[in-house]
Scaffold this motif. Structure first.
Motif: not given
Length: 692
Positions: A1-8, A52-57, A59-64, A450-454
């Motif tokens: 749910m939180r991931s969805n909010i930050f993605d929006r 976007w980085a917070i949303a990845r925290f 859901d734990g998933k990165i898509v490129f 670490l990469v997301l935080i940086l």
């Protein structure tokens, strides 16, 4: 749910950047329109990356997207970084005066915009939302700019001057944007399912975009719009005949596309006969000038000959122009203009980054065309994803515009953003995406977090640094427009405290030079306080000019200003000032060797310093570079007169008069030379002024 909010929130931030780019500005400020676009880009992009980085925290998933086109884009950014680091002036190449469009940080931000667009706008529905938002913002720009043609003062917003002032930057850029808008409306009409009312509205906006393009009357707009409309027309006609297999079935004729093609052809073929009608009726004068493509290529050859690998450095086209401009330019009225861009934005970007820069851009555009055409035809064959077609065609229009014209911030950033959307759609439709899940693996989890935080820290830090420099622009604008010296002095000090660069330092020096001349004009009535203030103004003016030259020793304008400061104080009796002025002018001339104004400035300083022979040599050099240089002829006449050669002085004066036969001062001077008893002074040569 939180991931969805930050993605929006990430989607909304990036959506607002793309949609608001054409119309965003800061009304009633001293901040130019194109610089204000940088604020929107940096803050919106930083917010998008952070959310976007917070949303990845969560859901734990990165898509490129798995895209060579995307990789080639960051290859360009890497070349720009290396070219900046190897440049003699890294601070100019990395950031410029204010996030300049040719600097590394601007290019890097543009490709981050492309990356985030490919990540955030991945589905047809998201792409359609972006397209709708762009349609609405474009319609607003067309209505606003159309209204400004009739109410320029009321709708000036305190930042737009005259009828040609606009929210895109240059007048021709507005014409290209009008063509872009018309093409976007046309694509929606021909390829998207819309209601009759929506179609009627879009047809009205196509008409408005054509009228605005006709007001600009830039031939490139008609070429691009006509060719694009013709391709759409041919495609629609061919598909209509294929789909209507039964003889009794009604065939749809793409009338809108046909009309657009005919109108574009009419304006292009008629030249000024029809094309100049609307501008003349509206009393619009477009005086934009830029180097030709041939002159730009000549600059590129000069740079490649001396700096073949990484070039002279990004954002240094002005310095390259000064060093390698064609000599024939001196035969035009633009002989003393320091162009900071070439015939087009893309040729300008490649001109300063060497063979690696040219190769990187070539790879990018070859991949763009190959992947684009392949994806579009594959999509059409399967009968899906018209959004992909629209974003590819619109990106292509914008890139071609940027090749043939220095489009400015908006069109270039939109081209990258739309390319990013196209990449995202192409990757998602063909399942060419890279998905990384890192919460279940502690090693992946550690490095990914670490990469997301940086990434978050970097985005926030660069935003704060940019805002600090952005704030300085407001103070600089107030210093330029200040009515009194103390007010200008106060504002330029505030600007320099936030960001020190050679433009601000030159302005600082000029303010104190004006103050110095104001005090010196009091003559022999100077009090002790005035004398102290005079010395302080002298020190400040000279020191700031020296600091500007130290900041960017490859910019001839800095040394030209330093020379003019020394020459000004030399007239006040300062010891060795004229010799220092000559040295500064000579350095400027070595950086701009074909500029006759600098040769004449050296001659002027030498002449008043009593070095007549050297002065005559430099004045003759100036006249050799520009044979119709009136000021050089006047200077040579003065030198001959000082040597008692009245016939030689008269000969030079008459040559100057033949070039300006209606100049009253010249007529009086020639008459005075014809009558030795007359004491009429020679006209004062116009010095080559330092540009801000």
């Amino acid at each position: 749910m939180r991931s969805n909010i930050f993605d929006r929130l990430s989607f909304l931030s990036l959506f607002l950047v793309v949609v608001l780019l054409p119309l965003f500005s800061l009304p009633f400020t001293n901040i130019p329109v194109e610089i204000s676009k940088g604020l929107l880009l940096v803050l919106g992009l930083a917010a998008c990356v952070v959310f976007w980085a917070i949303a990845r925290f969560s859901d734990g998933k990165i898509v490129f997207p798995r895209s060579w086109l995307l990789m080639s884009g960051f290859g360009i950014a890497l070349v720009f970084l290396l070219s900046s680091l190897f440049s003699k002036n890294p601070q100019v190449s990395l950031f410029g005066t204010m996030f300049d469009i040719g600097s590394f940080w601007f290019i890097f931000s543009g490709f981050v915009l492309m990356l985030m667009s490919s990540v955030v706008f991945r589905t047809p529905q998201q792409a359609k939302t972006v397209l709708l938002g762009t349609i609405l913002s474009s319609a607003f720009v067309l209505i606003f700019q159309g209204a400004r043609l009739f109410m320029p003062t009321i709708l000036s917003l305190g930042i737009l001057a005259g009828k040609t002032g606009n929210v895109l930057g240059s007048w021709n850029a507005l014409g290209l944007f009008a063509g872009f808008s018309g093409l976007m409306f046309l694509l929606v009409i021909e390829f998207f399912p819309i209601s009759k009312i929506e179609k009627l509205l879009l047809e009205i906006f196509i008409l408005l975009s054509i009228l605005l393009a006709a007001s600009v009357n830039f031939s490139l707009v008609w070429v691009l719009l006509g060719v694009s409309g013709l391709i759409i027309f041919v495609y629609k006609v061919s598909t209509t005949f294929q789909e209507s297999g039964n003889e009794g079935e009604k065939r749809h004729f793409p009338m809108v596309s046909f009309v657009v093609v005919m109108i574009a052809l009419l304006f292009f073929m008629s030249g000024q006969i029809i094309g100049g009608f609307i501008p003349s009726r509206l009393q619009i004068s477009n005086t934009e000038v830029s180097p030709s493509l041939g002159a730009t290529m000549s600059i590129t050859k000069g740079v490649l000959a001396k700096y073949p690998v990484f070039g002279i450095g990004p954002n240094r086209f002005g310095e390259a122009w000064s060093m390698y401009k064609p000599a024939i330019i001196n035969n035009t009225q633009f002989w003393d203009v320091s162009f900071v861009s070439g015939s087009g934005l893309l040729p300008t970007l490649t001109a300063t980054t060497g063979y690696f820069g040219i190769l990187a851009w070539l790879i990018f555009f070859i991949l763009f065309l190959v992947i684009g055409v392949k994806s579009v035809f594959s999509s059409i064959k399967n009968g899906v994803n018209w959004e992909m077609l629209a974003f590819f065609v619109l990106s292509l229009y914008l890139f071609v515009s940027s090749f043939f014209y220095s489009t400015g911030t908006v069109i270039f950033l939109l081209s990258l953003a739309f390319t990013g959307v196209f990449i995202g759609l192409a990757a998602s439709s063909s399942n060419r995406e890279i998905s990384i899940s890192f919460l279940n693996d502690h090693r992946k989890s550690f490095f990914s977090i670490l990469v997301l935080i940086l990434l978050v820290i970097f985005s926030v830090a660069t935003s704060f640094k940019y805002i600090e420099r952005f704030t300085s622009v407001s103070y600089f604008g107030k210093a330029i427009s200040a009515s009194t010296e103390p007010v200008a002095e106060n504002y330029i000090n505030k600007a320099l405290s936030l960001y020190s660069n050679d433009l601000y330092l030159r302005t600082y020096s000029q303010i104190y030079l004006v103050k110095l001349n104001s005090i010196a004009s009091k003559g022999s009535t100077l009090s002790d306080a005035d004398k102290a203030d005079l010395q302080a103004s002298f020190d400040q003016s000279v020191n700031s000019a020296q600091m500007a030259a130290a900041y960017d020793p490859s910019n001839y304008l800095n040394f030209q200003l330093l020379g003019s400061v020394y020459q000004a104080v030399g007239s006040l009796g300062v010891k060795d000032a004229y010799s220092k002025a000559v040295l500064a002018y000579q350095t400027a001339s070595s950086l701009n060797p074909l500029n006759p104004g600098l040769k004449l400035a050296i001659a002027g300083a030498l002449f008043v310093d009593g070095k007549v022979k050297d002065a005559k040599d430099y004045a003759n050099e100036a006249l050799f570079l520009k044979q119709d240089y009136i000021d050089a002829l006047i200077t040579l006449s003065q030198i001959e007169k000082s040597e008692g050669n009245n016939s030689g002085a008269l000969s030079y004066a008459q040559a100057a008069l033949s070039l300006a036969p209606t100049d009253k001062n010249l007529i009086q001077y020639v008459n005075s030379l014809s009558n030795p008893a007359s004491t009429t002074p020679a006209p004062t040569p116009t010095p080559s002024k330092s540009k801000k």
